[in-house]
Structure formats: C-alpha cells, structure tokens
Scaffold this active site. Structure first.
Site, PDB file in Angstrom:
ATOM      1  CG  ASP A  74      -2.291  -1.335   1.250  1.00 55.21           C
ATOM      2  OD1 ASP A  74      -2.286  -1.532  -0.112  1.00 55.21           O
ATOM      3  OD2 ASP A  74      -2.679  -1.526   2.112  1.00 55.21           O
ATOM      4  CD  GLU A 105      -1.693  -4.355   4.274  1.00 57.47           C
ATOM      5  OE1 GLU A 105      -3.154  -5.166   3.688  1.00 57.47           O
ATOM      6  OE2 GLU A 105      -0.966  -4.220   3.678  1.00 57.47           O
ATOM      7  CE  LYS A 107      -6.199  -4.750   5.770  1.00 53.61           C
ATOM      8  NZ  LYS A 107      -6.246  -5.389   3.511  1.00 53.61           N
TER       9      LYS A 107
END
Length: 245
Positions: A74, A105, A107
C-alpha cells in the site's frame, strides 16, 4: 514583526488534518476498494509532504535482481535520490528492493487480522534479495554498505484493541521474524514502535497520534542512513539477449 504562532498548534493541526481526511474517506466511500485507495492516498500525501526530499512514498510492488516480486504494498517509502531506476509498467510502480526504506499496510482499523495481514506484506519485501556494491571515492573505494533493516508497519484510522496489553500481545514478535512490525499508527488513538534501547514494543496512546508517529518514523529513517549502492548488472542480466546478426 514575528508571527503569533505556536508550534503546538501547528503539530495539532497536522494531526487533525490527517484524521479528518481519513474519517472523510471512511464516511464518503462505501466501496471497500475505493475506501482503501482513498486511505492509502492520505498516508502517501502525508509522507510526500513532510518527509525530506530524498524520500518518496507510493503504492508499489518491490522486485529483486533474482526476479522475485513482493505482494502489492500500500505504501512504500523509497530512495529517489540514489535509485538508478524505477519501473512503470501497466500503471504499476515497481521498485528495486535495494531502494526501499519502509513498507506499510493501510487498513481502516487496527486489529489482529490486519496486523497479521501487514506482517505477511512486510515479510514479502524483507525476503527479497538485495545487492550492495563497494562505493568509489576520491581515495579509492569504501566497503559495500551494510544492508539497512527495512522498516515495516501498519497504518489505520481506528484502534479496535483499546487495551494496551492486548495490542502489545499481538505485536510482540521475534526480531528475526521477517514479518515483524517496527512501527504503526491508529490515528484516533495511538502509535506503536519497537524500542531498540529496551528491546521491546512500545504502545503510546496520544491525542496527536499521527504527528507523534511521524516523528518516530523520521527518527527511524534517520537511523537507516542511506540505501546501498545497487548492482545494476545483477538486474541487467535479465535483459533478453540480442538476436545475432
């Protein structure tokens, strides 16, 4: 006349701006992929705005000279000053492993499932082969630079693991594990990082978690120094041989 500014106010505004953007993305976009892309863009913009110019942040894949690729990451923070090449292919960015400083990452929430997902992504980068050549200088050559430890982390808006000991239990991991997370942030609640001085993970609840996280990331990047000198020929060996005339 001096401006009537306060450093505390500037830092508060930085945190508030990021948290507002992440919250807006979460509320405005219902489609999970669009929501995810929006959150990634917020973090990428933050890094590209506040990290020194030598660093660049992007969504990307990472490749090594042995033709191995990471999973899609990401946010990759990589060196743009000394990186001899960055691939752009089919609207995807592909970065050589030697140029990478950190991978994240992204989220919406900080929980065990997303911690495990981040570990998997981070491990896919750290497992790649990296080269390091001797560095020429006026008096000769320096020995090859030691490979830096790639920083790995998780970036979220909210924290579902509100009890620090619970979060710590999910984060604690063997330093030798390629999926270990060094750092991370839940913008509305806390940031965490591995404290090398005390050899343990630290979870810090903070009203300006994003700003505090950014300062800790800057400190870790400073300790990384400069990426190694990449062996161009190790990548060049994958060129298709020319057809003999």
């Amino acid at each position: 006349m001096a401006q009537d500014w306060q450093l505390s106010e500037l830092l508060e505004n930085l945190h508030a701006d990021v948290q507002h953007k992440l919250t807006t993305v979460r509320k405005s976009f219902k489609h999970s992929v669009v929501k995810g892309d929006g959150a990634e863009n917020v973090w990428v913009d933050l890094f590209n705005q506040y990290l020194p110019e030598r660093y660049r942040a992007s969504r990307a894949f990472v490749v090594d000279s042995e033709n191995q690729f990471s999973e899609q990451i990401d946010v990759v923070i990589y060196d743009r000053q000394y990186s001899p090449f960055i691939f752009h292919y089919a609207e995807q960015l592909i970065i050589p492993a030697e140029s990478v400083y950190a991978v994240f990452e992204v989220k919406q929430t900080l929980n065990k499932q997303h911690i495990d997902a981040a570990r998997k992504k981070v491990a896919s980068v750290r497992a790649l082969h990296r080269t390091s050549l001797p560095i020429p200088h006026a008096g000769g050559v320096h020995s090859p630079r030691e490979l830096i430890g790639i920083i790995g982390g998780l970036l979220t808006l909210e924290n579902e693991l509100k009890i620090p000991d619970t979060l710590m239990g999910h984060l604690d991991h063997d330093k030798a594990d390629k999926g270990m997370l060094n750092i991370g942030c839940a913008a509305d609640d806390c940031f965490f990082y591995y404290d090398n001085d005390h050899q343990r993970m630290q979870v810090m609840q903070h009203k300006k978690a994003t700003t505090a996280f950014l300062f800790e990331l800057l400190s870790q990047l400073q300790k990384c120094g400069t990426v190694p000198m990449i062996d161009i020929h190790a990548y060049g060996k994958w060129l298709t041989p020319r057809i003999s005339e």
